[in-house]
Write an enzyme that holds these catalytic residues in place. Structure first.
Site, PDB file in Angstrom:
ATOM      1  N   SER A 145      24.368  15.981  49.290  1.00 53.25           N
ATOM      2  CA  SER A 145      24.427  14.509  49.024  1.00 53.25           C
ATOM      3  C   SER A 145      24.498  13.706  47.360  1.00 53.25           C
ATOM      4  O   SER A 145      23.659  14.837  47.014  1.00 53.25           O
ATOM      5  CB  SER A 145      23.787  12.893  49.977  1.00 53.25           C
ATOM      6  OG  SER A 145      24.335  11.764  49.434  1.00 53.25           O
ATOM      7  N   TYR A 158      16.551   9.517  53.878  1.00 53.35           N
ATOM      8  CA  TYR A 158      17.612   9.938  53.734  1.00 53.35           C
ATOM      9  C   TYR A 158      17.902  10.458  52.185  1.00 53.35           C
ATOM     10  O   TYR A 158      18.023  12.075  51.612  1.00 53.35           O
ATOM     11  CB  TYR A 158      18.839   9.546  54.333  1.00 53.35           C
ATOM     12  CG  TYR A 158      20.257  10.198  53.637  1.00 53.35           C
ATOM     13  CD1 TYR A 158      20.826  10.376  55.022  1.00 53.35           C
ATOM     14  CD2 TYR A 158      20.852  10.173  52.724  1.00 53.35           C
ATOM     15  CE1 TYR A 158      22.163  11.303  54.778  1.00 53.35           C
ATOM     16  CE2 TYR A 158      22.580  10.349  52.098  1.00 53.35           C
ATOM     17  CZ  TYR A 158      22.366  11.451  53.516  1.00 53.35           C
ATOM     18  OH  TYR A 158      23.801  11.376  53.129  1.00 53.35           O
TER      19      TYR A 158
END
Length: 307
Positions: A145, A158
């Site tokens: 990400s 995360y």
């Protein structure tokens, strides 16, 4: 050699294939002639996906898999090789989320994010590289990400796992170099900006508001990047102009970029409608969210029109 020629007959394992990037990649790779092995927890959704691919002339099998279970990941690898003889590409599309301020999220939810996003990805990487080293070649595509580079507020655990994904990919490439297999075995990391997929619906959420993020990208650009990485992986691959711009900004102005991203995330929370706390699908899969697109941008437009 064209992309279609280079992928025809290749066997590609894709985890997280019941929705979002995983589903979109499976559909596209099957269209390009690859044998796709789709894995996720939702067996019935995988069966529907396999039927869809098969009806279009593609080749696919489904393996129900919880990637946080090392034995299940080993079974996934064994099933793929039993059916197709070998694995050419492994797409480690692993990622659940828990949204909220760090201290508002139960510690059990943080632990579950680590179990899936880091341990689950490591299980897949280990199975893939063990196979590739035996066969002599292969490609591992890890889905990171922009959080792999820039920590994002309201996504602490995360973001931590996605930073670990990039670090793992870099380390694996260096270890492959040490054993002189870096020319034939490649590891790449895909780094998207926030993307409109069912990930947001499936995430645990303790913000008190519906999940959203500014300037969401369409999932098609990430699917295309994953497909391209199957034959031409990059160790660090930000996807889309926003991801590339923030990645560059963080290298040049790290503190400023981190504060900017935190303010953006905080402002987006306040724009969203109210929502009760939920564990989403991080422990048990839910029926909702089986498409590639998550419909989040349409909801955001409705929310913005009333603000």
């Amino acid at each position: 050699m064209s992309e279609i020629q280079s992928l025809t007959g290749k066997t590609i394992v894709i985890t997280g294939a019941s929705s979002g990037f995983g589903r979109g990649s499976a559909e596209k790779l099957a269209e390009l002639g690859a044998n796709v092995v789709v894995a996720a927890r939702r067996a019935e959704v995988l069966a529907e996906l396999v039927a869809q691919i098969s009806s279009s002339g593609g080749s696919a099998i489904a393996v129900e898999t919880d990637v946080s279970d090392a034995a299940a990941v080993s079974n996934l690898a064994a099933t793929a090789t039993d059916r197709f003889g070998r694995i050419d590409v492994w797409v480690n599309n692993v990622g659940i989320g828990a949204l909220g301020l760090f201290w508002d999220i139960p510690i059990e939810d943080h632990a579950r994010v680590i179990d899936v996003n880091l341990k689950g990805l490591i299980y897949g990487a280990h199975a893939a590289l063990t196979h590739f080293r035996t066969m002599g070649d292969g490609v591992l595509v890890n889905i990171g990400s922009i959080d792999s580079e820039i920590p994002l507020a309201y996504q602490a655990s995360y973001a931590s796992t996605k930073a670990a994904v990039l670090s793992l990919s870099r380390t694996l490439n260096e270890e492959l170099r040490l054993v002189d297999q870096h020319h034939t075995i490649k590891v790449g990391t895909i780094m998207p900006w926030a993307v409109d997929t069912p990930w947001w619906t499936h995430a645990a959420n303790y913000t008190g508001h519906e999940p959203r993020m500014a300037l969401m990208d369409d999932p098609s650009i990430v699917v295309d990047a994953i497909v391209a990485a199957c034959t031409d992986p990059k160790e660090e691959q930000p996807v889309g102009p926003k991801a590339r711009a923030f990645n560059l900004s963080h290298h040049l102005f790290p503190d400023l970029t981190e504060r900017m991203s935190a303010k953006i995330a905080d402002a987006e929370v306040d724009k969203a409608g109210p929502s009760p706390h939920t564990t989403g699908s991080i422990y048990e899969p839910m029926a909702e969210g089986i498409t590639v697109d998550g419909g989040i941008r349409d909801r955001m437009k409705r929310e913005d029109s009333t603000n």
